[in-house]
Design a protein around this motif. Structure first.
Motif, short mmCIF file in Angstrom:
data_model
loop_
_atom_site.label_atom_id
_atom_site.label_comp_id
_atom_site.label_asym_id
_atom_site.label_seq_id
_atom_site.Cartn_x
_atom_site.Cartn_y
_atom_site.Cartn_z
N GLY A 164 50.07 70.15 -20.12
CA GLY A 164 50.64 71.29 -19.42
C GLY A 164 51.64 70.80 -18.38
O GLY A 164 52.51 69.99 -18.67
N LEU A 165 51.47 71.26 -17.13
CA LEU A 165 52.36 70.84 -16.05
C LEU A 165 51.82 69.65 -15.26
O LEU A 165 52.48 69.15 -14.36
N GLY A 166 50.61 69.21 -15.59
CA GLY A 166 49.99 68.10 -14.86
C GLY A 166 50.09 66.79 -15.64
O GLY A 166 50.40 66.76 -16.83
N SER A 167 49.81 65.71 -14.93
CA SER A 167 49.81 64.40 -15.58
C SER A 167 48.83 63.47 -14.90
O SER A 167 48.45 63.68 -13.74
N VAL A 168 48.41 62.46 -15.62
CA VAL A 168 47.57 61.39 -15.08
C VAL A 168 48.30 60.08 -15.37
O VAL A 168 49.03 59.95 -16.34
N TYR A 169 48.08 59.08 -14.49
CA TYR A 169 48.86 57.85 -14.54
C TYR A 169 47.98 56.66 -14.19
O TYR A 169 47.11 56.76 -13.33
N ALA A 170 48.23 55.55 -14.86
CA ALA A 170 47.53 54.30 -14.52
C ALA A 170 48.47 53.12 -14.81
O ALA A 170 49.38 53.22 -15.63
N TYR A 171 48.20 52.01 -14.13
CA TYR A 171 49.01 50.81 -14.26
C TYR A 171 48.09 49.60 -14.33
O TYR A 171 47.05 49.58 -13.69
N THR A 172 48.47 48.62 -15.13
CA THR A 172 47.73 47.36 -15.20
C THR A 172 48.69 46.22 -15.48
O THR A 172 49.80 46.44 -15.96
N ASN A 173 48.28 45.01 -15.18
CA ASN A 173 49.10 43.87 -15.56
C ASN A 173 48.43 43.09 -16.70
O ASN A 173 48.73 41.94 -16.93
N SER A 211 52.42 50.55 -17.63
CA SER A 211 51.94 51.81 -17.06
C SER A 211 51.91 52.86 -18.17
O SER A 211 52.72 52.83 -19.09
N ILE A 212 50.95 53.75 -18.04
CA ILE A 212 50.78 54.82 -19.02
C ILE A 212 50.65 56.12 -18.26
O ILE A 212 49.89 56.21 -17.29
N ARG A 213 51.41 57.11 -18.69
CA ARG A 213 51.32 58.44 -18.11
C ARG A 213 51.05 59.41 -19.26
O ARG A 213 51.71 59.36 -20.28
N ILE A 214 50.08 60.29 -19.06
CA ILE A 214 49.73 61.29 -20.06
C ILE A 214 49.88 62.66 -19.41
O ILE A 214 49.35 62.91 -18.33
N TYR A 215 50.63 63.53 -20.08
CA TYR A 215 50.89 64.88 -19.59
C TYR A 215 50.03 65.88 -20.34
O TYR A 215 49.81 65.75 -21.55
N LEU A 243 41.49 64.90 -18.30
CA LEU A 243 42.18 66.02 -18.93
C LEU A 243 41.19 67.02 -19.52
O LEU A 243 40.07 66.68 -19.86
N GLU A 244 41.67 68.24 -19.66
CA GLU A 244 40.88 69.26 -20.35
C GLU A 244 40.94 68.95 -21.84
O GLU A 244 42.02 68.76 -22.40
N GLN A 245 39.79 68.86 -22.47
CA GLN A 245 39.75 68.51 -23.89
C GLN A 245 40.20 69.68 -24.75
O GLN A 245 39.86 70.82 -24.49
N GLY A 270 43.45 65.13 -25.67
CA GLY A 270 43.83 66.14 -24.69
C GLY A 270 45.26 66.09 -24.20
O GLY A 270 45.73 67.04 -23.59
N GLY A 271 45.97 65.00 -24.44
CA GLY A 271 47.35 64.91 -23.95
C GLY A 271 48.33 65.69 -24.80
O GLY A 271 48.18 65.78 -26.01
N ASP A 272 49.33 66.28 -24.14
CA ASP A 272 50.42 66.95 -24.85
C ASP A 272 51.58 65.99 -25.09
O ASP A 272 52.35 66.14 -26.04
N PHE A 273 51.72 65.01 -24.21
CA PHE A 273 52.82 64.05 -24.28
C PHE A 273 52.36 62.80 -23.55
O PHE A 273 51.60 62.87 -22.58
N ALA A 274 52.78 61.64 -24.02
CA ALA A 274 52.42 60.39 -23.35
C ALA A 274 53.62 59.46 -23.33
O ALA A 274 54.48 59.52 -24.22
N GLU A 275 53.68 58.62 -22.31
CA GLU A 275 54.74 57.62 -22.24
C GLU A 275 54.16 56.31 -21.75
O GLU A 275 53.20 56.29 -20.97
N VAL A 276 54.76 55.23 -22.24
CA VAL A 276 54.32 53.88 -21.86
C VAL A 276 55.54 53.15 -21.33
O VAL A 276 56.61 53.19 -21.94
#
Length: 124
Positions: free
Chosen positions: A59-68, A53-57, A86-88, A18-24
């Motif tokens: 459209g105009l929205g994003s979701v984010y999570a962090y771990t050690n 940390s990982i962020r997945i975009y 995300l919308e599949q 479902g992601g359009d773009f992702a960053e780590v």
């Protein structure tokens, strides 16, 4: 450190679900601090910071999570949890093209803080 192959797996997982773009973002940092008074060390501390940390975009929205945790299975689970928000979309090809850029180190380290003794650090 996360290996290039592991990053490819994480990106593919994010973009296939479902992601359009992702960053780590990955951080591993050790900090040393010394407090001196009249040339005498009064206090010292060492701190280690690490995490991913990982962020997945989408459209105009994003979701984010962090771990050690740097374990690949835990990181994959984190990506899948983020993708649940995300919308599949219909799956399509998500080939990754790496462009490696190397920069000149204009500020070389004279003494690796993890290998220098305390006295040498204080002199610097």
């Amino acid at each position: 450190m996360i290996k290039k192959e592991e990053l490819e797996e994480l990106f593919h997982l994010a973009l296939s679900n479902g992601g359009d773009f992702a960053e780590v973002f990955q951080e591993e940092k050790t900090t040393n601090a010394y407090e001196m008074l009249n040339g005498v060390v009064e206090n010292s501390a060492k701190k280690k910071i690490q995490g991913v940390s990982i962020r997945i975009y989408q459209g105009l929205g994003s979701v984010y999570a962090y771990t050690n945790h740097f374990d690949l299975l835990q990181l994959k689970d984190m990506v899948l949890t983020l993708c649940d928000s995300l919308e599949q979309k219909e799956d399509h090809d998500h080939s990754i093209k790496w462009n490696e850029i190397r920069y000149e180190n204009k500020h070389p380290i004279h003494c690796d803080p993890n290998q220098c003794d305390r006295e040498e650090k204080i002199k610097l």
